[in-house]
Scaffold this active site. Structure first.
Site, mmCIF file in Angstrom:
data_model
loop_
_atom_site.group_PDB
_atom_site.id
_atom_site.type_symbol
_atom_site.label_atom_id
_atom_site.label_comp_id
_atom_site.label_asym_id
_atom_site.label_seq_id
_atom_site.Cartn_x
_atom_site.Cartn_y
_atom_site.Cartn_z
ATOM 1 N N HIS A 80 43.499 46.424 31.395
ATOM 2 C CA HIS A 80 42.840 47.194 30.336
ATOM 3 C C HIS A 80 43.071 46.487 28.998
ATOM 4 O O HIS A 80 44.217 46.232 28.616
ATOM 5 C CB HIS A 80 43.403 48.621 30.290
ATOM 6 C CG HIS A 80 43.172 49.389 31.555
ATOM 7 N ND1 HIS A 80 43.963 49.215 32.681
ATOM 8 C CD2 HIS A 80 42.255 50.339 31.874
ATOM 9 C CE1 HIS A 80 43.538 50.021 33.647
ATOM 10 N NE2 HIS A 80 42.501 50.711 33.182
ATOM 11 N N ASP A 123 41.280 52.548 41.637
ATOM 12 C CA ASP A 123 40.833 52.445 40.249
ATOM 13 C C ASP A 123 41.982 52.735 39.279
ATOM 14 O O ASP A 123 43.154 52.803 39.676
ATOM 15 C CB ASP A 123 39.633 53.363 40.002
ATOM 16 C CG ASP A 123 39.989 54.840 40.120
ATOM 17 O OD1 ASP A 123 41.202 55.180 40.203
ATOM 18 O OD2 ASP A 123 39.064 55.678 40.120
ATOM 19 N N SER A 124 41.664 52.922 38.020
ATOM 20 C CA SER A 124 42.687 53.141 36.991
ATOM 21 C C SER A 124 43.477 54.422 37.206
ATOM 22 O O SER A 124 44.589 54.567 36.676
ATOM 23 C CB SER A 124 42.021 53.174 35.608
ATOM 24 O OG SER A 124 41.330 51.969 35.356
#
Length: 206
Positions: A80, A123-124
């Protein structure tokens, strides 16, 4: 009197009003040559139109689907972009996208790479996210067994934070490759605390 008759007769013959008497000589009138015939016009066969963008795209997908070459995908990193995320979000989000994928690939006559693939990864939010699509890259070969690629992928994904409703995605692709192994990555654009993620994976040609 006889001389006058001769003049009148000659004038009428010149005008073509009376037939010539026996023994009279009528000068031949030269024939006007016929105009030369115009050369025949050759018909030019209509050239076949080149296939359009959509037809070429479909042909690429279809040809890739028929390929007998396979490759394995191993998700490696989710990063990120710190310039767009608050510290607490960075601490909260997952950056280890464990998963697996499989694809069919080929190199075309120009040496460029095409693939159809499906991949699953975390995923995140540590939730499973699928992604399936088509990918293309322009390939450069700066040295033996070394390849550099840049292109795009277009596909469909679904996320837990969107109730797993499928939605399309078009993303850039870059890669560095050596023999059968490649490190490939994309960047997902976004805003503050959203998107702006670098996602990378290893690709192994089977």
């Amino acid at each position: 009197m006889k001389q006058m008759v001769c003049w009148l007769t000659a004038g009428l013959l010149t005008l073509g009003g009376l037939p010539a008497r026996a023994g009279d000589t009528v000068p031949a009138v030269p024939e006007t040559p016929a105009a030369p015939a115009a050369p025949a016009v050759q018909e030019t066969p209509a050239s076949s139109a080149a296939p359009g963008f959509w037809q070429r795209s479909w042909d690429n997908v279809e040809t890739t689907w028929r390929s007998d070459r396979y490759e394995l995908y191993l998700p490696a990193i989710t990063w990120h972009n710190r310039a767009f995320y608050d510290r607490d979000k960075i601490d909260e989000y997952n950056e280890h996208p464990w998963g697996l994928g499989l694809g069919r690939y080929r190199y075309d006559s120009d040496g460029n790479w095409h693939a159809l693939y499906a991949m699953f990864f975390l995923d995140s939010h540590d939730k499973v996210e699928p992604f399936a699509g088509y990918a293309w890259q322009k390939i450069w070969r700066p040295a033996d067994d070394v390849r550099l690629g840049a292109g795009f992928t277009v596909g469909v994904t679904a996320r837990s934070d969107y109730s797993y409703i499928p939605f399309p995605a078009i993303l850039p692709l870059v890669s560095v490759e050596y023999r059968r192994l490649a490190l490939q990555a994309t960047y997902i654009p976004g805003g503050h605390n959203n998107g702006n993620v670098l996602f990378g994976w290893l690709r192994w040609q089977l």
